[in-house]
Design a protein around this motif. Structure first.
Motif, PDB file in Angstrom:
ATOM      1  N   CYS A  52     202.766 -75.384  53.389  1.00 20.59           N
ATOM      2  CA  CYS A  52     203.165 -76.803  53.380  1.00 20.59           C
ATOM      3  C   CYS A  52     203.459 -77.272  51.961  1.00 20.59           C
ATOM      4  CB  CYS A  52     202.058 -77.676  53.967  1.00 20.59           C
ATOM      5  SG  CYS A  52     202.122 -77.895  55.730  1.00 20.59           S
ATOM      6  N   ILE A  53     202.549 -76.982  51.054  1.00 21.85           N
ATOM      7  CA  ILE A  53     202.736 -77.451  49.674  1.00 21.85           C
ATOM      8  C   ILE A  53     203.917 -76.736  49.028  1.00 21.85           C
ATOM      9  CG2 ILE A  53     201.697 -77.682  47.394  1.00 21.85           C
ATOM     10  CD1 ILE A  53     198.966 -78.010  48.852  1.00 21.85           C
ATOM     11  N   GLU A  54     204.086 -75.455  49.306  1.00 26.72           N
ATOM     12  CA  GLU A  54     205.258 -74.742  48.772  1.00 26.72           C
ATOM     13  C   GLU A  54     206.548 -75.351  49.319  1.00 26.72           C
ATOM     14  OE1 GLU A  54     204.271 -70.744  49.922  1.00 26.72           O
ATOM     15  OE2 GLU A  54     203.108 -70.384  48.080  1.00 26.72           O
ATOM     16  N   ASN A  55     206.537 -75.772  50.589  1.00 19.41           N
ATOM     17  CA  ASN A  55     207.724 -76.422  51.155  1.00 19.41           C
ATOM     18  C   ASN A  55     207.956 -77.799  50.526  1.00 19.41           C
ATOM     19  OD1 ASN A  55     208.276 -74.193  52.697  1.00 19.41           O
ATOM     20  ND2 ASN A  55     207.532 -75.064  54.608  1.00 19.41           N
ATOM     21  N   LEU A  56     206.880 -78.544  50.261  1.00 18.69           N
ATOM     22  CA  LEU A  56     207.040 -79.808  49.532  1.00 18.69           C
ATOM     23  C   LEU A  56     207.654 -79.544  48.164  1.00 18.69           C
ATOM     24  CD1 LEU A  56     203.747 -81.858  50.124  1.00 18.69           C
ATOM     25  CD2 LEU A  56     206.027 -82.336  51.048  1.00 18.69           C
ATOM     26  N   GLU A  57     207.193 -78.484  47.521  1.00 19.84           N
ATOM     27  CA  GLU A  57     207.692 -78.126  46.194  1.00 19.84           C
ATOM     28  C   GLU A  57     209.188 -77.780  46.238  1.00 19.84           C
ATOM     29  OE1 GLU A  57     205.698 -75.856  42.460  1.00 19.84           O
ATOM     30  OE2 GLU A  57     205.591 -74.825  44.391  1.00 19.84           O
ATOM     31  N   ILE A  58     209.603 -77.031  47.252  1.00 21.60           N
ATOM     32  CA  ILE A  58     211.023 -76.710  47.427  1.00 21.60           C
ATOM     33  C   ILE A  58     211.828 -77.989  47.603  1.00 21.60           C
ATOM     34  CG2 ILE A  58     212.699 -75.691  49.036  1.00 21.60           C
ATOM     35  CD1 ILE A  58     210.562 -73.486  49.586  1.00 21.60           C
ATOM     36  N   ALA A  59     211.328 -78.892  48.441  1.00 18.28           N
ATOM     37  CA  ALA A  59     212.048 -80.125  48.739  1.00 18.28           C
ATOM     38  C   ALA A  59     212.150 -81.037  47.519  1.00 18.28           C
ATOM     39  CB  ALA A  59     211.379 -80.855  49.908  1.00 18.28           C
ATOM     40  N   VAL A  60     211.063 -81.233  46.797  1.00 17.92           N
ATOM     41  CA  VAL A  60     211.110 -82.118  45.630  1.00 17.92           C
ATOM     42  C   VAL A  60     211.959 -81.493  44.522  1.00 17.92           C
ATOM     43  CG1 VAL A  60     208.973 -81.424  44.433  1.00 17.92           C
ATOM     44  CG2 VAL A  60     209.757 -83.777  44.279  1.00 17.92           C
ATOM     45  N   LYS A  61     211.950 -80.172  44.423  1.00 18.85           N
ATOM     46  CA  LYS A  61     212.798 -79.488  43.439  1.00 18.85           C
ATOM     47  C   LYS A  61     214.277 -79.697  43.780  1.00 18.85           C
ATOM     48  CE  LYS A  61     213.609 -75.039  41.219  1.00 18.85           C
ATOM     49  NZ  LYS A  61     213.248 -73.616  41.175  1.00 18.85           N
ATOM     50  N   ALA A  62     214.609 -79.634  45.067  1.00 17.75           N
ATOM     51  CA  ALA A  62     215.994 -79.874  45.496  1.00 17.75           C
ATOM     52  C   ALA A  62     216.455 -81.285  45.137  1.00 17.75           C
ATOM     53  CB  ALA A  62     216.133 -79.633  47.005  1.00 17.75           C
ATOM     54  N   ALA A  63     215.507 -82.200  45.035  1.00 18.94           N
ATOM     55  CA  ALA A  63     215.820 -83.587  44.652  1.00 18.94           C
ATOM     56  C   ALA A  63     215.843 -83.769  43.137  1.00 18.94           C
ATOM     57  CB  ALA A  63     214.807 -84.540  45.275  1.00 18.94           C
ATOM     58  N   GLY A  64     215.440 -82.729  42.390  1.00 16.41           N
ATOM     59  CA  GLY A  64     215.444 -82.816  40.935  1.00 16.41           C
ATOM     60  C   GLY A  64     214.095 -83.075  40.302  1.00 16.41           C
ATOM     61  N   GLY A  65     213.017 -82.877  41.062  1.00 13.99           N
ATOM     62  CA  GLY A  65     211.683 -83.145  40.529  1.00 13.99           C
ATOM     63  C   GLY A  65     210.752 -81.962  40.675  1.00 13.99           C
ATOM     64  N   THR A  66     209.472 -82.236  40.481  1.00  5.68           N
ATOM     65  CA  THR A  66     208.411 -81.249  40.631  1.00  5.68           C
ATOM     66  C   THR A  66     207.259 -81.912  41.385  1.00  5.68           C
ATOM     67  OG1 THR A  66     207.188 -81.839  38.625  1.00  5.68           O
ATOM     68  CG2 THR A  66     209.009 -80.247  38.369  1.00  5.68           C
ATOM     69  N   LEU A  67     206.237 -81.148  41.679  1.00  2.00           N
ATOM     70  CA  LEU A  67     205.060 -81.724  42.330  1.00  2.00           C
ATOM     71  C   LEU A  67     204.431 -82.826  41.481  1.00  2.00           C
ATOM     72  CD1 LEU A  67     203.309 -78.567  43.869  1.00  2.00           C
ATOM     73  CD2 LEU A  67     204.642 -80.323  45.067  1.00  2.00           C
ATOM     74  N   ALA A  68     204.622 -82.784  40.178  1.00  8.34           N
ATOM     75  CA  ALA A  68     204.085 -83.831  39.300  1.00  8.34           C
ATOM     76  C   ALA A  68     204.734 -85.182  39.559  1.00  8.34           C
ATOM     77  CB  ALA A  68     204.263 -83.432  37.834  1.00  8.34           C
ATOM     78  N   ASN A  69     205.873 -85.215  40.243  1.00  9.61           N
ATOM     79  CA  ASN A  69     206.547 -86.467  40.577  1.00  9.61           C
ATOM     80  C   ASN A  69     205.993 -87.120  41.839  1.00  9.61           C
ATOM     81  OD1 ASN A  69     209.072 -84.720  39.259  1.00  9.61           O
ATOM     82  ND2 ASN A  69     208.926 -86.845  38.584  1.00  9.61           N
ATOM     83  N   LEU A  70     205.105 -86.411  42.559  1.00 12.10           N
ATOM     84  CA  LEU A  70     204.551 -86.985  43.781  1.00 12.10           C
ATOM     85  C   LEU A  70     203.568 -88.092  43.435  1.00 12.10           C
ATOM     86  CD1 LEU A  70     203.867 -83.873  46.048  1.00 12.10           C
ATOM     87  CD2 LEU A  70     205.943 -85.229  45.814  1.00 12.10           C
ATOM     88  N   VAL A  71     203.725 -89.228  44.107  1.00  7.29           N
ATOM     89  CA  VAL A  71     202.810 -90.348  43.890  1.00  7.29           C
ATOM     90  C   VAL A  71     201.908 -90.589  45.099  1.00  7.29           C
ATOM     91  CG1 VAL A  71     204.278 -91.495  42.195  1.00  7.29           C
ATOM     92  CG2 VAL A  71     204.545 -92.060  44.616  1.00  7.29           C
ATOM     93  N   MET A  72     202.310 -90.051  46.273  1.00  7.32           N
ATOM     94  CA  MET A  72     201.532 -90.238  47.490  1.00  7.32           C
ATOM     95  C   MET A  72     201.698 -89.012  48.373  1.00  7.32           C
ATOM     96  SD  MET A  72     199.688 -92.205  49.442  1.00  7.32           S
ATOM     97  CE  MET A  72     199.227 -92.485  51.128  1.00  7.32           C
ATOM     98  N   VAL A  73     200.580 -88.505  48.909  1.00  4.97           N
ATOM     99  CA  VAL A  73     200.603 -87.406  49.868  1.00  4.97           C
ATOM    100  C   VAL A  73     199.777 -87.833  51.074  1.00  4.97           C
ATOM    101  CG1 VAL A  73     199.967 -84.996  50.308  1.00  4.97           C
ATOM    102  CG2 VAL A  73     200.823 -85.665  48.049  1.00  4.97           C
ATOM    103  N   GLN A  74     200.333 -87.625  52.252  1.00  5.03           N
ATOM    104  CA  GLN A  74     199.614 -87.874  53.494  1.00  5.03           C
ATOM    105  C   GLN A  74     199.477 -86.540  54.212  1.00  5.03           C
ATOM    106  OE1 GLN A  74     202.507 -90.776  54.847  1.00  5.03           O
ATOM    107  NE2 GLN A  74     200.894 -92.326  54.836  1.00  5.03           N
ATOM    108  N   ILE A  75     198.271 -86.249  54.654  1.00  3.02           N
ATOM    109  CA  ILE A  75     197.984 -84.966  55.295  1.00  3.02           C
ATOM    110  C   ILE A  75     197.459 -85.227  56.696  1.00  3.02           C
ATOM    111  CG2 ILE A  75     196.603 -82.859  55.172  1.00  3.02           C
ATOM    112  CD1 ILE A  75     196.508 -83.348  52.095  1.00  3.02           C
ATOM    113  N   PHE A  76     198.008 -84.482  57.648  1.00  2.00           N
ATOM    114  CA  PHE A  76     197.607 -84.589  59.041  1.00  2.00           C
ATOM    115  C   PHE A  76     197.021 -83.246  59.456  1.00  2.00           C
ATOM    116  CE2 PHE A  76     201.122 -87.341  58.131  1.00  2.00           C
ATOM    117  CZ  PHE A  76     200.720 -88.554  58.647  1.00  2.00           C
ATOM    118  N   LEU A  77     195.753 -83.256  59.845  1.00  2.00           N
ATOM    119  CA  LEU A  77     195.042 -82.049  60.286  1.00  2.00           C
ATOM    120  C   LEU A  77     194.701 -82.170  61.763  1.00  2.00           C
ATOM    121  CD1 LEU A  77     192.388 -81.709  57.412  1.00  2.00           C
ATOM    122  CD2 LEU A  77     194.493 -80.364  57.688  1.00  2.00           C
ATOM    123  N   VAL A  78     194.699 -81.051  62.475  1.00  2.00           N
ATOM    124  CA  VAL A  78     194.285 -81.085  63.874  1.00  2.00           C
ATOM    125  C   VAL A  78     192.792 -80.851  64.044  1.00  2.00           C
ATOM    126  CG1 VAL A  78     196.544 -80.465  64.808  1.00  2.00           C
ATOM    127  CG2 VAL A  78     194.893 -78.672  64.298  1.00  2.00           C
TER     128      VAL A  78
END
Length: 126
Positions: A52-78
């Motif tokens: 999941c986090i690696e996929n977030l990293e791919i997505a934010v990189k595609a937008a021109g950023g890094t994980l350091a640009n994340l200001v909010m994370v929401q996690i859903f666990l079963v």
């Protein structure tokens, strides 16, 4: 204006995006899906959290950023008993202040069979 960010992760047949931008803000979503096969990764919560986090990293990189640009994370666990394993992997990726604001919610189930975790995030880019 909303701009779709092409990450190569979200299935093209579904009416969804895994990243969109509006101005400096980018909204992201990630599941424990192998971006090459589209399959949910096998393994416990640690394996799924890492993907999941690696996929977030791919997505934010595609937008021109890094994980350091994340200001909010929401996690859903079963399963609430997955929280310690999820937290251990999360700490590997988020090691320095300021950490993103985070909310973790336990849900009855997630849409994809075998999926134990899903994440959404908001990033702010310059």
């Amino acid at each position: 204006m909303i701009e779709r960010i092409e990450t190569g992760i979200a299935p093209s047949s579904a009416p969804i995006n895994d990243a969109v931008r509006a101005g400096k803000h980018v909204w992201l979503v990630a599941i424990a899906e192998d971006p090459e096969t589209g399959d949910i990764v096998d393994g416990g919560i640690e394996v799924q959290t890492r993907r999941c986090i690696e996929n977030l990293e791919i997505a934010v990189k595609a937008a021109g950023g890094t994980l350091a640009n994340l200001v909010m994370v929401q996690i859903f666990l079963v399963d609430s008993t997955d929280a310690p394993g999820m937290n251990a992997v999360y700490r590997e990726f988020f090691t320095a202040q300021p950490f993103p604001v985070r909310a973790t919610v336990v849900v009855k189930e997630l849409l994809a069979k075998g999926l134990r975790i899903e994440m959404t995030a908001t990033a702010v880019l310059d």
